[in-house]
Write a protein that holds these residues in place. Structure first.
Motif, PDB file in Angstrom:
ATOM      1  N   HIS A   1       1.765  -4.086 -11.627  1.00 41.82           N
ATOM      2  CA  HIS A   1       0.554  -3.326 -11.251  1.00 41.82           C
ATOM      3  C   HIS A   1       0.346  -2.201 -12.238  1.00 41.82           C
ATOM      4  O   HIS A   1       1.255  -1.442 -12.558  1.00 41.82           O
ATOM      5  CB  HIS A   1       0.722  -2.766  -9.840  1.00 41.82           C
TER       6      HIS A   1
ATOM      7  N   GLN B   1      -4.831   0.656  -5.279  1.00 37.27           N
ATOM      8  CA  GLN B   1      -4.918  -0.695  -4.722  1.00 37.27           C
ATOM      9  C   GLN B   1      -4.764  -1.723  -5.834  1.00 37.27           C
ATOM     10  O   GLN B   1      -5.018  -1.433  -7.008  1.00 37.27           O
ATOM     11  CB  GLN B   1      -6.285  -0.899  -4.031  1.00 37.27           C
TER      12      GLN B   1
ATOM     13  N   SER C   1      -3.447  -5.854 -11.930  1.00 43.14           N
ATOM     14  CA  SER C   1      -2.305  -6.383 -11.180  1.00 43.14           C
ATOM     15  C   SER C   1      -2.132  -7.867 -11.474  1.00 43.14           C
ATOM     16  O   SER C   1      -3.088  -8.570 -11.790  1.00 43.14           O
ATOM     17  CB  SER C   1      -2.518  -6.194  -9.676  1.00 43.14           C
TER      18      SER C   1
ATOM     19  N   ARG D   1      -9.375 -11.362   0.886  1.00 41.65           N
ATOM     20  CA  ARG D   1      -8.949  -9.974   0.659  1.00 41.65           C
ATOM     21  C   ARG D   1      -9.331  -9.471  -0.728  1.00 41.65           C
ATOM     22  O   ARG D   1      -9.824  -8.360  -0.900  1.00 41.65           O
ATOM     23  CB  ARG D   1      -7.433  -9.884   0.854  1.00 41.65           C
ATOM     24  N   PHE D   2      -9.095 -10.313  -1.759  1.00 38.71           N
ATOM     25  CA  PHE D   2      -9.216  -9.848  -3.136  1.00 38.71           C
ATOM     26  C   PHE D   2     -10.334 -10.507  -3.935  1.00 38.71           C
ATOM     27  O   PHE D   2     -10.674 -10.014  -5.015  1.00 38.71           O
ATOM     28  CB  PHE D   2      -7.897 -10.080  -3.886  1.00 38.71           C
TER      29      PHE D   2
ATOM     30  N   ASP E   1       0.835  -1.206   0.000  1.00 42.14           N
ATOM     31  CA  ASP E   1       0.000   0.000   0.000  1.00 42.14           C
ATOM     32  C   ASP E   1       0.868   1.254   0.000  1.00 42.14           C
ATOM     33  O   ASP E   1       0.608   2.214  -0.737  1.00 42.14           O
ATOM     34  CB  ASP E   1      -0.919   0.002   1.228  1.00 42.14           C
TER      35      ASP E   1
END
Length: 332
Positions: free
Chosen positions: A331, A277, A282, A304-305, A261
């Motif tokens: 990313h 983010q 990514s 999380r994703f 982050d």
């Protein structure tokens, strides 16, 4: 070392990284493909110089990693180096067996060859390097294999400017093969190395981590006008230079993501158009030390994703014994 000069395309340089399912790499080799990586002992063999088998075992699905540039991509071999280039971007790979000189000499030979090859070609700026070596934390003190690798890498680089170091990953193979495998991305135009405000630059680590500090930047921004992602180095649960949360897998994973982050924030200061983010643009490679932890990490990343961030989980040793997980990727 020499190879044919590659005509530079009129269109801007570009790099797209994807994970693709296929029965064999041959099905993926379009004219714009710069590299294809296959992972694990079941990865097929292929003679195309653009293909590299990476000896890290995947967890679950094992897609190929595909790098696409501008067509046409030319490729070939120069001694021990396999290479491909579209004139803007270059892929290269070398494997050096450890001999009487051990891992230090193998790393020196690999990096000396890499440095000569890249500097003498039409993509002379090193952007990103991956290093895979067996038994990375074997040995005590300065005899540890990773510390010895760092000595050889620096010797092979020769004199270098810390402000021009590439982004990089150094990860332990788990196949008992004493071979140093190095592959890289280079470019006609230099990128901009980035550091993480939460972490001391690896090349400034104190002496307690060995006689030669690791030689890499935390990330690499491509040059202006190049349509390619931010290149993220291997990142783990380290704040300053100190490992955090020994023995706590989930806490290490969260600390690693906190480091990203902050690193993405530093990149956005230079490129405000970068997403803040991880998301659909990514691509993450997640290295997990203990095989039994792979499903735990997979579930944590799912929570999380979800399915928003394509990722590949690999069983691999981290360069510090107390660290359980490391992540790298791209990313955009």
């Amino acid at each position: 070392m020499s190879r044919p000069l590659i005509a530079v395309h009129d269109e801007p340089a570009r790099l797209q990284v994807d994970y693709a399912d296929a029965d064999a790499p041959d099905a993926l080799f379009g004219d714009d493909v710069l590299a294809v990586l296959g992972f694990g002992h079941d990865a097929p063999h292929c003679d195309d110089p653009r293909y590299l088998r990476v000896p890290l075992q995947p967890y679950g699905a094992a897609p190929f990693e595909v790098w696409r540039a501008n067509a046409p991509v030319r490729r070939g071999r120069d001694g021990a180096i396999a290479w491909a280039s579209d004139g803007h971007l270059g892929f290269g790979a070398i494997e050096v067996e450890e001999g009487a000189g051990g891992i230090t000499e193998a790393a020196r030979l690999a990096y000396a060859a890499l440095t000569r090859f890249v500097s003498g070609g039409d993509t002379p700026h090193l952007l990103r390097v991956w290093n895979y070596l067996d038994a990375i934390t074997l040995g005590e003190g300065d005899a540890e294999r990773y510390r010895q690798f760092c000595l050889g890498r620096a010797a092979g680089f020769g004199g270098f400017d810390t402000g021009r170091l590439p982004a990089a990953t150094a990860i332990g193979r788990c196949d008992d093969a004493r071979v140093v495998q190095v592959y890289w991305l280079s470019a006609r135009a230099p990128g901009t190395p980035l550091e993480n405000p939460r972490q001391i630059s690896a090349y400034r680590y104190p002496r307690q981590y060995g006689p030669q500090s690791p030689s890499f930047a935390r990330a690499m921004l491509p040059a202006d006008g190049i349509a390619m992602p931010l290149l993220l180095s291997g990142t783990a649960s380290i704040v300053g230079h100190v490992s955090q949360h020994a023995g706590e897998l989930q806490a290490q994973l969260q600390e690693t993501l906190a480091n990203f982050d902050v690193l993405l924030g530093a990149a956005r200061a230079a490129r405000p158009d970068l997403p803040a983010q991880f998301g659909a643009g990514s691509r993450l490679k997640v290295y997990v030390r203990d095989r039994d932890d792979l499903p735990l990490v997979a579930r944590a990343l799912d929570a999380r994703f979800g399915d928003r961030v394509p990722r590949l989980l690999l069983h691999a040793a981290i360069c510090r014994r107390e660290l359980a997980v490391e992540i790298d990727g791209v990313h955009r």
